[in-house]
Design an enzyme around this catalytic site. Structure first.
Site, PDB file in Angstrom:
ATOM      1  CB  ILE A   1      -0.947   0.002   1.208  1.00 39.06           C
ATOM      2  CG1 ILE A   1      -1.971  -1.139   1.061  1.00 39.06           C
ATOM      3  CG2 ILE A   1      -1.649   1.343   1.359  1.00 39.06           C
ATOM      4  CD1 ILE A   1      -2.817  -1.370   2.297  1.00 39.06           C
TER       5      ILE A   1
ATOM      6  CG  ASP B   1       9.246  -0.633   5.920  1.00 37.76           C
ATOM      7  OD1 ASP B   1       8.123  -0.699   5.374  1.00 37.76           O
ATOM      8  OD2 ASP B   1       9.732  -1.594   6.566  1.00 37.76           O
TER       9      ASP B   1
ATOM     10  CB  SER C   1      -2.153   0.543   9.369  1.00 36.10           C
ATOM     11  OG  SER C   1      -2.045   1.263  10.589  1.00 36.10           O
TER      12      SER C   1
ATOM     13  CG  ASP D   1     -10.802   2.611   7.235  1.00 38.63           C
ATOM     14  OD1 ASP D   1     -12.021   2.867   7.199  1.00 38.63           O
ATOM     15  OD2 ASP D   1     -10.298   1.602   6.704  1.00 38.63           O
TER      16      ASP D   1
ATOM     17  CD  GLU E   1     -12.205  -2.024  13.415  1.00 40.46           C
ATOM     18  OE1 GLU E   1     -12.668  -2.949  12.708  1.00 40.46           O
ATOM     19  OE2 GLU E   1     -11.245  -1.308  13.070  1.00 40.46           O
TER      20      GLU E   1
ATOM     21  CG  HIS F   1     -11.597  -2.041   9.256  1.00 46.37           C
ATOM     22  ND1 HIS F   1     -11.076  -2.726  10.330  1.00 46.37           N
ATOM     23  CD2 HIS F   1     -10.755  -2.316   8.224  1.00 46.37           C
ATOM     24  CE1 HIS F   1      -9.989  -3.378   9.975  1.00 46.37           C
ATOM     25  NE2 HIS F   1      -9.772  -3.138   8.692  1.00 46.37           N
ATOM     26  CB  ILE F   2     -14.891   1.311   4.368  1.00 43.28           C
ATOM     27  CG1 ILE F   2     -14.507   2.779   4.554  1.00 43.28           C
ATOM     28  CG2 ILE F   2     -16.135   0.953   5.166  1.00 43.28           C
ATOM     29  CD1 ILE F   2     -15.480   3.767   3.930  1.00 43.28           C
ATOM     30  N   GLY F   3     -11.336   0.654   4.221  1.00 42.36           N
ATOM     31  CA  GLY F   3     -10.218   0.894   3.315  1.00 42.36           C
ATOM     32  C   GLY F   3     -10.218  -0.018   2.108  1.00 42.36           C
ATOM     33  N   GLY F   4     -10.480  -1.295   2.333  1.00 42.92           N
ATOM     34  CA  GLY F   4     -10.503  -2.258   1.232  1.00 42.92           C
ATOM     35  C   GLY F   4     -11.894  -2.605   0.765  1.00 42.92           C
TER      36      GLY F   4
END
Length: 405
Positions: free
Chosen positions: A152, A171, A229, A254, A259, A282-285
């Protein structure tokens, strides 16, 4: 007959793929708690979940028929991967299928927050014409800091540069920078120079509490923050304080530490009601394109494992790319990885007059996986002898048609 339980509204294409391959599929819309899941999995060989259902060690130990788990999402932190491996349960996920959806949401939120669209939208819905440039900026020329430069993060990096942003990233692993993105040596270095900070790390336990009060304090005054994330990587109270104090000008979140299990449930958070803060469930995907792609990818991985024993891209077992068996019978043997297992397997098969046509072995840490094709059926006593080995975890016998025994 093979049975599969699919939870949390996985895409209907998954049902089609499994049903077409002789699997009896049971679907449920929401998540299940531990005891409900144990009860539902009795006599079930495959489980499909998304992020809300937690597959614990107790679940795995209580469901001896379970052979494969499909996580119809990127993350697998909701599954006890070690327990699954040690009980011979393969776990598959979709590491690439919803990458674009998450990236597009991030880009949209970055633009919305930088232009303060949340406040302009609310004012008009409240009947107030608030036409002003106050607090509104272009993203062109701004610096985007990406924490976590994986699938991502890298795609976001490329799109952000195309929109005229400068990109820096941090990273812990060595990563090749794309385009003009620059790697920084520490997260603190990234926070000091970034106008927008976005987190895209995975769900490993070491990332818990990654971002809190100290990190928000280092960010530039007026900066924007995004977390698409994992909920547990960030301190929500610290973010609330940073917004209310005016240190940050906006945020998008998100994912949350706790949850709700299903659509329509109530949601509580200290982030509700804050100015220029976008909260999404939690709708990122969660685009139709991504969910279809995920459904196809994960269902096919589970189907291939059941039919051929292939573990390509399994997140917890040794990876072997396998096609249909070349012989009469295929013996897939999962075991603890100790010296001499392969010789012991072959000696056992030879002892019962079994001729080997082909064989592959792979190991992954404490787990080994040897798949043997034979030119005849395998004597039941040979299978019992393999099961009696000290290193035995699970054995599966797959005839040419891929029928599960």
């Amino acid at each position: 007959m093979l049975k599969a339980l699919l939870l949390e509204n996985v895409h209907p294409l998954s049902v089609e793929i499994l049903t077409a391959n002789g699997v009896e599929v049971i679907t449920r819309s929401g998540a299940l708690d531990e005891n409900e899941l144990i009860e539902a999995l009795q006599g079930v060989h495959m489980l499909g979940i998304r992020s809300k259902t937690h597959v614990t060690q107790k679940v795995i130990e209580s469901c001896p028929d379970l052979v494969a788990i499909g996580a119809f999402c990127i993350g697998t932190n909701q599954i006890d991967l070690k327990a699954a491996a040690h009980h011979g349960v393969a776990v598959f996920n979709a590491p690439f299928s919803n990458t674009r959806s998450v990236v597009e949401l991030a880009i949209g939120e970055i633009i919305s927050l930088t232009r303060r669209l949340t406040e302009r939208d609310k004012a008009l819905h409240d009947g107030i014409w608030d036409k002003t440039a106050e607090g509104s900026h272009e993203i062109r020329g701004k610096t985007l800091g990406i924490i976590g430069y994986g699938n991502i993060g890298t795609q976001l990096s490329v799109l952000a540069e195309n929109l005229g942003m400068s990109v820096v990233f941090y990273d812990t692993a060595e990563k090749l920078s794309l385009g003009n993105a620059q790697r920084v040596n520490s997260m603190e270095d990234l926070l000091r120079v970034s106008d927008i900070v976005t987190i895209h790390v995975d769900g490993r336990p070491g990332n818990a509490g990654l971002f809190g009060e100290a990190e928000f304090a280092v960010m530039k005054p007026g900066a924007i923050f995004l977390n698409l994330s994992r909920g547990f990587v960030m301190d929500n109270t610290a973010l609330r304080n940073a917004i209310l104090s005016g240190h940050l000008s906006g945020a998008a979140v998100d994912v949350f530490p706790v949850e709700p299990k299903k659509r329509g449930d109530s949601f509580e958070s200290e982030l509700r009601g804050l100015p220029n803060v976008i909260l999404t469930p939690h709708i990122g995907g969660s685009t139709l394109e991504a969910q279809e792609s995920i459904g196809e990818f994960v269902a096919n991985k589970m189907k291939d494992y059941m039919r051929t024993g292939s573990t390509t891209l399994s997140v917890n077992l040794p990876n072997l790319a396998l096609e249909s068996t070349t012989g009469v019978t295929r013996v897939a043997f999962l075991h603890r990885n100790t010296p001499g297992v392969l010789a012991a397997v072959n000696n056992t098969l030879a002892e019962f007059g079994t001729n080997i046509e082909g064989q592959l072995l792979a190991t992954r840490g404490e787990i080994g996986y040897v798949v043997t094709d034979t030119d005849s059926s395998v004597d039941i006593d040979a299978l019992k002898a393999l099961k009696s080995m000290e290193q035995y975890i699970r054995i599966r016998v797959l005839p040419p048609a891929g029928v599960h025994h």
